[in-house]
Design a protein around this motif. Sequence first.
Motif, PDB file in Angstrom:
ATOM      1  N   LEU A  41      24.095  -0.920   6.711  1.00 44.27           N
ATOM      2  CA  LEU A  41      26.195  -0.645   5.727  1.00 44.27           C
ATOM      3  C   LEU A  41      26.089  -0.441   4.367  1.00 44.27           C
ATOM      4  O   LEU A  41      26.752  -0.322   3.926  1.00 44.27           O
ATOM      5  CB  LEU A  41      26.477  -2.150   6.472  1.00 44.27           C
ATOM      6  N   THR A  60      36.906   3.599  20.708  1.00 37.64           N
ATOM      7  CA  THR A  60      38.490   3.760  20.502  1.00 37.64           C
ATOM      8  C   THR A  60      38.712   4.818  21.558  1.00 37.64           C
ATOM      9  O   THR A  60      39.425   3.999  22.486  1.00 37.64           O
ATOM     10  CB  THR A  60      38.918   4.587  19.224  1.00 37.64           C
TER      11      THR A  60
ATOM     12  N   ARG B   4      31.836 -12.444  15.450  1.00 36.08           N
ATOM     13  CA  ARG B   4      31.011 -11.070  15.146  1.00 36.08           C
ATOM     14  C   ARG B   4      31.748  -9.903  13.748  1.00 36.08           C
ATOM     15  O   ARG B   4      31.838 -10.155  12.566  1.00 36.08           O
ATOM     16  CB  ARG B   4      31.068 -10.227  16.239  1.00 36.08           C
ATOM     17  N   ALA B   5      33.004  -9.436  14.227  1.00 41.57           N
ATOM     18  CA  ALA B   5      33.610  -8.576  13.648  1.00 41.57           C
ATOM     19  C   ALA B   5      35.097  -8.819  12.706  1.00 41.57           C
ATOM     20  O   ALA B   5      35.599  -8.162  12.790  1.00 41.57           O
ATOM     21  CB  ALA B   5      34.190  -6.965  13.978  1.00 41.57           C
ATOM     22  N   THR B   8      34.588  -8.780   9.629  1.00 37.72           N
ATOM     23  CA  THR B   8      33.897  -6.842   8.655  1.00 37.72           C
ATOM     24  C   THR B   8      34.540  -6.117   9.300  1.00 37.72           C
ATOM     25  O   THR B   8      34.980  -5.549  10.241  1.00 37.72           O
ATOM     26  CB  THR B   8      32.784  -7.460  10.316  1.00 37.72           C
ATOM     27  N   PRO B   9      35.270  -5.185   8.553  1.00 32.33           N
ATOM     28  CA  PRO B   9      36.350  -4.265   8.141  1.00 32.33           C
ATOM     29  C   PRO B   9      35.341  -3.672   8.602  1.00 32.33           C
ATOM     30  O   PRO B   9      34.461  -3.353   8.823  1.00 32.33           O
ATOM     31  CB  PRO B   9      36.800  -3.899   6.973  1.00 32.33           C
ATOM     32  N   ILE B  10      35.986  -1.637   9.413  1.00 31.59           N
ATOM     33  CA  ILE B  10      35.651  -0.763   9.458  1.00 31.59           C
ATOM     34  C   ILE B  10      35.225  -0.643   8.399  1.00 31.59           C
ATOM     35  O   ILE B  10      34.885  -0.730   7.409  1.00 31.59           O
ATOM     36  CB  ILE B  10      36.530   0.073   9.787  1.00 31.59           C
ATOM     37  N   PRO B  11      33.487  -0.304   8.606  1.00 34.51           N
ATOM     38  CA  PRO B  11      32.532  -0.440   7.458  1.00 34.51           C
ATOM     39  C   PRO B  11      32.900   0.942   5.904  1.00 34.51           C
ATOM     40  O   PRO B  11      34.051   1.520   6.031  1.00 34.51           O
ATOM     41  CB  PRO B  11      31.599   0.830   7.902  1.00 34.51           C
ATOM     42  N   ASN B  13      32.240   2.231   3.178  1.00 35.18           N
ATOM     43  CA  ASN B  13      31.240   2.387   3.273  1.00 35.18           C
ATOM     44  C   ASN B  13      31.692   3.842   2.139  1.00 35.18           C
ATOM     45  O   ASN B  13      32.306   4.256   3.081  1.00 35.18           O
ATOM     46  CB  ASN B  13      30.026   2.042   3.812  1.00 35.18           C
ATOM     47  N   LYS B  87      48.098  -5.344   5.199  1.00 31.94           N
ATOM     48  CA  LYS B  87      46.883  -4.558   4.417  1.00 31.94           C
ATOM     49  C   LYS B  87      47.035  -3.158   4.961  1.00 31.94           C
ATOM     50  O   LYS B  87      46.432  -2.680   4.399  1.00 31.94           O
ATOM     51  CB  LYS B  87      45.651  -5.098   5.699  1.00 31.94           C
ATOM     52  N   THR B 100      41.813   4.721  14.444  1.00 29.92           N
ATOM     53  CA  THR B 100      39.998   4.208  14.796  1.00 29.92           C
ATOM     54  C   THR B 100      40.494   2.232  14.052  1.00 29.92           C
ATOM     55  O   THR B 100      39.732   1.883  15.242  1.00 29.92           O
ATOM     56  CB  THR B 100      38.684   4.443  13.942  1.00 29.92           C
ATOM     57  N   THR B 104      39.812  -0.693  17.018  1.00 31.86           N
ATOM     58  CA  THR B 104      38.829  -1.638  16.396  1.00 31.86           C
ATOM     59  C   THR B 104      39.538  -2.804  16.381  1.00 31.86           C
ATOM     60  O   THR B 104      39.193  -4.076  16.911  1.00 31.86           O
ATOM     61  CB  THR B 104      37.880  -0.564  15.457  1.00 31.86           C
TER      62      THR B 104
END
Lengths: 298, 218
Positions: A41, A60, B4-5, B8-11, B13, B87, B100, B104
């Motif tokens: 990542l 989704t 786990r997430a 942890t945001p949607i990546p 990147n 946010k 998404t 998520t």
Amino acid sequence: MTDERTYSQQERERIEELCAAYALGSLTEGDPGWSEFETLLASGDTFFSETLESMLTSATVLAEAAPQVDAPEKAKVELFERINAIETGDLGNFYAARYAGDTAPIPRVTDLEKRLKKRTRQTVIISSILAVLLVTMTSLYVSRSWQYDLSAMEVRKASHQRDSLGVMVADLMKSDSASRALVAMFGEEMPTMITLAKAGAPKPEEQMMLFSRKMKKVFVMRGDLPALDSTKTYELWQIRGSEAPIPIGIFNPNANSRQMMYTFDLASAETDAFAISIEKAGGSATPTADQIIYVGKL
Amino acid sequence: MDERATNTPIPTNGAIRTGSRVRIPNEASNSEDLALLAQVSQKDQKALETLYAKYQRVVYSLVLRIVRDEDEASELLQDVFVQVWQKADLFDQDRGNFNTWLLTLAHNKAINTLRSKAYKKRALENRGDADDIVKWAGDAATDTRTPLSEQIADDARTQVLEALRQIPEAQRQALILAYYEGLSQSEIAERLDVPLGTIKTRMRQGMLKLKEILGDLI
């Protein structure tokens, strides 16, 4: 920095496995693949990024497989009440009212009353557990620091105990709806626990409070504070450097009340210490020095 | 702690691109969502109301199916939209679609609730064996696990269910146990009594197959 590398078929499949697992929610921090996933990542790799986006989008779609049903109308009402409370900085009182039933009449009484009773029970149970934990951990901390001088090692031990307690409290707070409300009071931020010690006491006496820098709030645990007669009150003070103590608010535990925590707003989160004193009814502008009963540094 | 997430945001990147869309009820475009989100970031409650009206159904349905408790699902729905409210200004449209991100987020919150020890203990008695999601199709009225009066299958849902039917059962089972039951890969392997590597492969293949079948939907 982007790493545009070429992968073998095996490597591509491995990346697809990791992304599929992440998107489905089954890649957890304890899994061996977690650090590998994080590394990819952070790498900015294009293939990884595209694969992940694709998997997340597919996941989704899975959401739509659930039987579709509208949320109850009251969810929307409660949502916007909560948002208004956030905007007015009154989230603490909002939750107190919402879960303790300490509020004006609420519409749809029959349904909500059942929930309020249920949540009140949950809140009392969670609060009791928290209180027991606090007392237990405080006892541990006190016994250790009483037996030895607080050498560096002991300080670390005490700090570790407080951290452990923090984790437990956070875990408890996330355990169900009622406790999640407590978490929400802190804005998902883990508050700092402060031990206020009673100076000069023949035996260690301490009082606990939580400080949320983000929310600019403090939460004083009732603990063993005795009720005062009607001519006196407890007063909480904020201490910053050499400035005069800032009065935060007054409270007076009622012997018949089950209230276990008192919430106060701070004008500023910048603080070095807090203190509790006993003042005349209505409070004082400056603390009565010989009546300062507890002091706790951050 | 199994988180786990949670955080942890949607990546985030920069290399992740937008472009793919999930068709959802109301067929709202991502650009409309982003415009509303921009207004939400300016603390426009009307814009949040519009987003809520558009997505409450799919978000609530998802979390309800996971936690199987209407009060809990209602709380989670609110948590999700409170997070959107707080946010909104941090969302970067270059990093993914709004829906998404929203779903998520909802999925992560519901799964984390499911995994919490207290909730597990409380829900254990009410939770049967793992479901086969395909059973939901066409026979929703007999689904006694969700005592809800109305279960309306729309076109998008029908297509997703049809796609799931086309996926080999072993793969479908892995997807559902992960996505709706919140099980880790190791837990799925243990429950199905198959090697961990097999589960990883089934998940990968199942997701790829799903994407292949739903090509025009995604």
